[in-house]
Design an enzyme around this catalytic site. Structure first.
Site, mmCIF file in Angstrom:
data_model
loop_
_atom_site.group_PDB
_atom_site.id
_atom_site.type_symbol
_atom_site.label_atom_id
_atom_site.label_comp_id
_atom_site.label_asym_id
_atom_site.label_seq_id
_atom_site.Cartn_x
_atom_site.Cartn_y
_atom_site.Cartn_z
ATOM 1 N N ASP A 204 0.834 -1.197 0.000
ATOM 2 C CA ASP A 204 0.000 0.000 0.000
ATOM 3 C C ASP A 204 0.875 1.256 0.000
ATOM 4 O O ASP A 204 1.876 1.320 0.722
ATOM 5 C CB ASP A 204 -0.869 -0.015 1.270
ATOM 6 N N GLU A 255 14.505 -15.300 1.127
ATOM 7 C CA GLU A 255 14.813 -16.242 2.210
ATOM 8 C C GLU A 255 13.844 -17.421 2.196
ATOM 9 O O GLU A 255 14.068 -18.419 2.861
ATOM 10 C CB GLU A 255 14.677 -15.542 3.583
#
Ligand code: NOJ
Length: 545
Positions: A204, A255
């Site tokens: 956002d 990751e």
């Protein structure tokens, strides 16, 4: 498109405005249980992923974009366990899940903001937000002239005399992204949800996080903004430093196994500035609002398509196409005006002229076919596939969007595109809530909403829903579609015709005259009847060539 292409380069992503999608527990508000029950519908529609608007714990001052706790689901929508179950079930349907993340601001009820209020002026707790003394005698003037996107000043004064910054509602204080705690906290939140299986995030206000530390006044005065196109360094929008944050986020995504992907809600002045968000090492994709803001005019659309593809391919990123979302007037209604003006960036869309929904629907069908034939990914806002119009006559007493209050009741805000979805039946709640529910939908549905319901449209070959279903099925099975390139074909003014290889042509007729289709082996799909090889005005066709 090769099978090794990452999914997000060509995904069709369905936007779930969760409070209006499906109500599972009968309180009149959509929730995770309702969404889970509708996964088979989404599977049969043929979408690749869901973007879910904020579902976190929130006082709901801005429909959940005021987050009090990013690691909790709001009780209105369910629990973290429900979210985990949804993610797992969606994955079983081969549908990916992308929640919203809201890093520009928190709720004023967030523990950090409450601690900042309690700790007082000059405290380390206040440094995580943007607190400043006021200007003028007694500091009674805001620290600068910035304005809230919802209207009024972007600053609110506390009883102790200090002011805090909020680019949106006062209940949404802006975070200070110069502070290491803020970076660490958001990276930890990303890991929290990545480890629960989400496939990415919609970011956002991705262009708003970094502010000029001097907090200089806006110049020219805010009222004059938005008229010029071209980048002028701005004290709080689209500053270059914001990209450092996303380079770090990309590493966090790496990751985790699988292709996790970010999409930026970034409003940038130019396609070049937008492309900067998706350079190698940055975010994966960004909404391309220029397409949504274009007028219904072949020249304007073609310019937007060319500019977007040129800039994005220069950085190796795919385009995304979007026609509607929970912040803008639904495109069936935008296109229902005889003349659809180009939208002025940074201004609310105020259409003029009488509404002709048949016209709007015809163009919306053609626009959907155009969007789904262009190279890259596409977004469908819930209800686009039902051809829902904007509900432009909601009674003032039910309006909930902060725009309405903050504009002094001059801007009705965004509730008209957020009305709960009609699933079935002929009376409210049209299958949105379970049958035995007494609670009314949180926004009233128009009496004729049943005409648009999933039940009414299913099996009707002329319906918007079946058009979307067929288009998505064809798109999935056609190697020419999705990621890749396109070539414009010669066509008269007002006609958009392009080829995608192998063997696919899309034609959209925005001229006032019928257009004779180019040679083809078959018509794969058309937005309306094609007679004597002629494509009528405001229609589109997909051809095998
Ligand atoms: C953009 C969101 O799409 C909108 O709904 C929200 O009000 C603002 N950001 C503030 O978070």
């Amino acid at each position: 498109m090769s099978s090794t292409t990452p999914w997000w380069r060509s995904a069709v992503i369905y936007q779930v405005y969760i409070r209006s999608f499906a109500d599972g527990n009968g309180d009149g508000v959509g929730d995770i249980a309702g969404l889970r029950s509708r996964l088979p519908y989404l599977k049969s529609l043929g979408v690749d992923a869901l973007w879910i608007n904020p579902w976190y714990q929130s006082p709901m001052a801005d429909g959940g974009y005021d987050v009090a706790d990013f690691r909790a689901i709001d009780p209105l929508f369910g629990t973290v366990a429900d979210a985990e179950q949804l993610i797992e079930e969606a994955h079983r349907h081969q549908i990916r899940v992308i929640p919203d993340i809201v890093p520009n601001h928190t709720s004023d009820q967030h523990v950090w903001f409450q601690a900042a209020l309690a700790a007082g002026s000059g405290s380390p707790e206040r440094e995580r937000y943007v607190f400043r003394p006021g200007r003028g005698p007694d500091g009674a003037e805001p620290p600068n002239n910035w304005v809230s996107c919802f209207g009024g000043p972007a600053w609110t004064r506390l009883p102790d005399g200090e002011w805090y910054l909020h680019l949106y509602a006062p209940e949404q204080p802006d975070l200070n992204w110069q502070h290491p705690d803020v970076h660490a906290e958001f990276e930890s939140i990303l890991r929290f949800w990545f480890s629960r299986g989400v496939d990415g995030f919609r970011i956002d206000v991705a262009h708003g996080l970094v502010k000029d530390p001097e907090l200089p006044d806006l110049r020219p005065e805010p009222a004059d903004e938005g008229t010029a196109r071209g980048h002028v360094e701005h004290p709080h929008w689209d500053r270059d430093e914001v990209h450092d944050i996303y380079r770090a986020w990309r590493k966090v995504a790496h990751e985790f196994p699988g292709d996790r992907a970010f999409v930026a809600e970034a409003w940038a002045d130019t396609p070049e500035r937008l492309a900067a968000y998706v350079r190698p090492g940055g975010l994966h994709t960004a909404f391309n609002f220029d397409f949504l803001m274009a007028s219904w005019n072949a020249k304007d659309l073609r310019t937007v398509i060319d500019d977007s593809l040129a800039m994005l391919s220069a950085v190796g990123a795919p385009a995304t196409w979007v026609l509607s979302n929970h912040d803008v007037m639904r495109h069936t209604s935008r296109y229902a005006r005889q003349t659809v003006a180009r939208w002025v960036p940074n201004e609310r869309y105020q259409p003029e002229g009488p509404v002709d929904l048949e016209l709007g629907t015809r163009r919306a069908r053609a626009a959907a076919m155009l969007m789904l034939a262009l190279p890259g990914g596409a977004y469908i806002y819930q209800g686009d596939e039902l051809g829902l119009p904007e509900v432009e006559d909601l009674p003032e007493t039910v309006l909930q969007d902060p725009f309405w209050e903050r504009s002094g009741h001059t801007d009705r805000g965004r509730d008209g595109c957020r009305v709960p979805i009609p699933w079935s039946g002929t009376t409210a709640p049209f299958g949105f809530s379970p049958e035995d529910t007494s609670a009314e939908p949180w926004l009233p549905q128009p009496a004729n909403w049943g005409e648009h319901s999933v039940q009414t449209q299913t099996g009707d070959e002329t319906s918007m829903l079946e058009l979307y279903r067929t288009a998505l099925r064809l798109r999935r099975g056609n190697p020419a579609l999705g990621d890749g390139s396109m070539t414009w074909l010669d066509a008269p003014a007002g006609v958009l015709a392009f080829r995608r290889d192998p063997g696919f042509v899309c034609v959209v007729n925005l001229s006032g005259e019928p257009y004779r289709l180019p040679d083809h082996t078959s018509i794969l799909l058309s937005s309306g009847p094609v007679e004597d090889g002629l494509l009528a005005t405001d229609h589109a066709v997909w051809l095998a060539v």
